[in-house]
Design an enzyme around this catalytic site. Structure first.
Site, mmCIF file in Angstrom:
data_model
loop_
_atom_site.group_PDB
_atom_site.id
_atom_site.type_symbol
_atom_site.label_atom_id
_atom_site.label_comp_id
_atom_site.label_asym_id
_atom_site.label_seq_id
_atom_site.Cartn_x
_atom_site.Cartn_y
_atom_site.Cartn_z
ATOM 1 N N SER A 91 4.702 2.756 7.900
ATOM 2 C CA SER A 91 4.342 1.592 7.087
ATOM 3 C C SER A 91 5.529 1.094 6.280
ATOM 4 O O SER A 91 6.202 1.872 5.596
ATOM 5 C CB SER A 91 3.209 1.947 6.128
ATOM 6 O OG SER A 91 1.986 1.977 6.791
ATOM 7 N N ASP A 100 -0.073 -7.563 1.172
ATOM 8 C CA ASP A 100 0.398 -6.189 1.405
ATOM 9 C C ASP A 100 1.923 -6.141 1.494
ATOM 10 O O ASP A 100 2.491 -5.534 2.409
ATOM 11 C CB ASP A 100 -0.239 -5.596 2.660
ATOM 12 C CG ASP A 100 -0.126 -4.070 2.692
ATOM 13 O OD1 ASP A 100 0.286 -3.493 1.674
ATOM 14 O OD2 ASP A 100 -0.444 -3.476 3.734
ATOM 15 N N HIS A 132 0.810 -1.218 0.000
ATOM 16 C CA HIS A 132 0.000 0.000 0.000
ATOM 17 C C HIS A 132 0.844 1.269 0.000
ATOM 18 O O HIS A 132 0.345 2.343 -0.313
ATOM 19 C CB HIS A 132 -0.987 -0.001 1.186
ATOM 20 C CG HIS A 132 -0.380 0.194 2.531
ATOM 21 N ND1 HIS A 132 -0.316 -0.802 3.480
ATOM 22 C CD2 HIS A 132 0.187 1.267 3.110
ATOM 23 C CE1 HIS A 132 0.250 -0.353 4.571
ATOM 24 N NE2 HIS A 132 0.574 0.907 4.372
#
Length: 421
Positions: free
Chosen positions: A266, A184, A153
């Protein structure tokens, strides 16, 4: 010889004996306190020491353990060794490829920045091909020739990916090698300068971690480069679902930690006390504090070669029978000829699905799976998910007021869905 004794001499003797007793008792008390002869607890004044807690007999369930009054002393060393291999990832998109999801949730700058979909910047409205900042995240180098791991992402939809490495003045242009929406995960590649090797981080074994073990997270929250946070592993095997413009990401087997994770973290590493990567920081609960999630290395290692070589990663089997379900309303009892609202009403049967092949129909009511009663559609869904693809299941149904059983073979939603497309 008949001379009486003086009272003063007797008093002095008693007083001396009393003081001697005070000194002896006081000395014993001081010694016992210093040496912990009675409490069995460590002397906290002498620094972080470990000593056993009180244990009970085997039937009590309490076992001896160690009392550690301080956090590990090697956090700084871990950070210094790991930090050079942690990179900042910034994505750019062409103005004409910028898009809005139409969902107000995704227009939230916090959400977009965390998931690499805008970083809170204004979406350009022109139709030029000029590159505009899109998102920001973190990654880490796992091979010295410039292979990088991050979240899918973080780089999703990017037309250009810039990677900033410590010790280099200019960011590198990264090439996307392979990625997986479902897991992911994404692998990037940057090219060394003058043959110089990049620092790397080793992959550890997340399965060796236990709840309560220390973890270290490194990332770029809100653009603050190389921020280190510390916490513990709160839980393992956590499943969560996060919606985005492509659908819903179904995460499984996640590590839950209380190390601070914020937008920009992230794709960054979670490290054990040996400085090994045991997870990739992925998500944080916006409704709570101290609840973050990381993809474990057990998931990463299984697909790493696929990511590097851009080989499609097979999806994990998803058991299903191919029906849409509804709860049974009280007003339908008479029409469906039912005695109660227990069960799951079939609203639709997908063509060529296991349910279709088994002869299930719309308005059938499923009441049990392999003899176990189901009261709601959720009960039925949970029961099917516990089975394996290829298993035979016997469903109890009510059709037009008559009870019967139907045998169905559990299918794989991922395989059947691709075949139907």
């Amino acid at each position: 010889m008949n001379k009486p004794k003086r009272s003063g001499s007797s008093f002095k003797s008693l007083f001396a004996a009393f003081m001697a007793g005070v000194l002896v008792v006081g000395g014993l008390m001081y010694t016992s306190d210093k040496m912990n002869l009675f409490t069995g607890k460590g002397a906290l004044a002498n620094g972080p020491t470990s000593s056993p807690t009180v244990s009970q007999p085997s039937g009590g369930g309490v076992k001896p353990t160690a009392l550690d009054m301080s956090r590990p002393q090697n956090i700084s060393q871990i950070f210094q060794q790991a930090s050079p291999a942690v990179v900042k990832i910034e994505t750019k998109v062409k103005a004409q490829s910028s898009r809005s999801s139409g969902n107000p949730l995704f227009d939230d700058p916090f959400f977009r920045q965390f998931f690499g979909n805008g970083g809170g910047s204004q979406r350009p409205k022109s139709n030029s091909n000029q590159l505009q900042p899109s998102g920001m995240g973190t990654g880490f180098i796992f091979e010295k020739t410039g292979y990088i791991l991050t979240n899918e992402h973080v780089i999703d939809g990017a037309d250009e990916i810039d990677v900033t490495v410590q010790g280099y003045d200019q960011p590198f242009k990264a090439k996307l090698l392979g990625n997986s929406y479902d897991l992911d995960l994404a692998a990037l590649k940057i090219e060394p300068v003058d043959g110089k090797e990049f620092p790397t981080l080793p992959l550890g074994n997340a399965q060796d971690m236990k709840e309560g073990d220390w973890v270290v997270a490194i990332g770029n929250p809100y653009g603050f480069d190389h921020t280190v946070t510390v916490g513990v592993l709160s839980a393992k095997e956590r499943p969560i679902s996060i919606p985005d413009e492509k659908g819903v990401r179904e995460y499984k087997h996640l590590l839950q930690t209380d190390a601070s994770i914020n937008p920009g973290n992230s794709g960054g590493p979670s490290l054990n006390m040996n400085g090994e990567v045991i997870g990739i920081n992925t998500a944080v609960s916006a409704q709570a504090q101290g609840i973050g999630f990381a993809i474990p290395t057990s998931t990463i290692s299984a697909v790493l070669d696929n990511l590097k070589n851009n080989v499609t990663i097979p999806k994990e089997p998803s058991p299903y029978i191919g029906v849409s379900l509804e709860p049974i309303d009280q007003s339908w009892l008479s029409e469906l000829k039912l005695d109660s609202t227990d069960g799951a009403l079939i609203a639709e049967v997908q063509r060529k699905s296991p349910a279709f092949k088994a002869g299930l129909r719309q308005y059938d009511v499923i009441t049990d799976v392999n003899g176990t009663k189901v009261k709601t559609p959720d009960d039925l869904t949970a029961a099917i998910k516990k089975l394996k693809v290829g298993d035979k299941a016997t469903l109890g149904i009510v059709r037009d007021g008559k009870k019967s059983t139907v045998d169905v073979t559990i299918g794989d939603r991922n395989v059947d869905g691709q075949q139907q497309q």
